[in-house]
Design a protein around this motif. Sequence first.
Motif, PDB file in Angstrom:
ATOM      1  N   LEU A   9     -28.434   9.564  22.091  1.00  0.00           N
ATOM      2  CA  LEU A   9     -27.385   9.949  21.176  1.00  0.00           C
ATOM      3  C   LEU A   9     -27.300  11.482  21.094  1.00  0.00           C
ATOM      4  N   TRP A  23     -27.719  12.199  15.934  1.00  0.00           N
ATOM      5  CA  TRP A  23     -26.317  11.308  15.733  1.00  0.00           C
ATOM      6  C   TRP A  23     -26.745  10.173  14.749  1.00  0.00           C
ATOM      7  N   ARG A  24     -26.184  10.045  13.515  1.00  0.00           N
ATOM      8  CA  ARG A  24     -26.346   8.752  12.664  1.00  0.00           C
ATOM      9  C   ARG A  24     -24.973   8.156  12.530  1.00  0.00           C
ATOM     10  N   LYS A  25     -24.659   6.935  12.286  1.00  0.00           N
ATOM     11  CA  LYS A  25     -23.553   6.215  11.978  1.00  0.00           C
ATOM     12  C   LYS A  25     -22.569   6.792  10.821  1.00  0.00           C
ATOM     13  N   LYS A  26     -23.498   7.096   9.815  1.00  0.00           N
ATOM     14  CA  LYS A  26     -22.813   7.749   8.626  1.00  0.00           C
ATOM     15  C   LYS A  26     -22.052   9.078   8.743  1.00  0.00           C
ATOM     16  N   TRP A  27     -22.670   9.780   9.712  1.00  0.00           N
ATOM     17  CA  TRP A  27     -21.984  10.983  10.176  1.00  0.00           C
ATOM     18  C   TRP A  27     -20.931  11.081  11.245  1.00  0.00           C
ATOM     19  N   GLU A  28     -20.553   9.809  11.485  1.00  0.00           N
ATOM     20  CA  GLU A  28     -19.629   9.462  12.892  1.00  0.00           C
ATOM     21  C   GLU A  28     -18.309  10.325  12.503  1.00  0.00           C
ATOM     22  N   LYS A  29     -17.814  10.377  11.327  1.00  0.00           N
ATOM     23  CA  LYS A  29     -16.265  11.097  11.289  1.00  0.00           C
ATOM     24  C   LYS A  29     -16.548  12.443  10.986  1.00  0.00           C
ATOM     25  N   TRP A  31     -19.397  14.586  12.128  1.00  0.00           N
ATOM     26  CA  TRP A  31     -20.597  15.073  13.014  1.00  0.00           C
ATOM     27  C   TRP A  31     -20.434  16.570  13.359  1.00  0.00           C
TER      28      TRP A  31
END
Length: 50
Positions: A9, A23-29, A31
């Motif tokens: 990642l 990276w985390r899924k909640k930061w996808e949009k 980052w």
Amino acid sequence: MGMRRKSDLPQKICATCGRPFAWRKKWEKVWDEVRYCSKKCSGQRKMPSK
């Protein structure tokens, strides 16, 4: 897309503590805008001295 290893990642360095974070899924949009590894570091960011 299959599972990814955490080492695969993208990573950044926290602006407050200097530690790397992944990276985390909640930061996808958002980052590109993420600068801190946690809410604690975000709250402790260095304020300009007077």
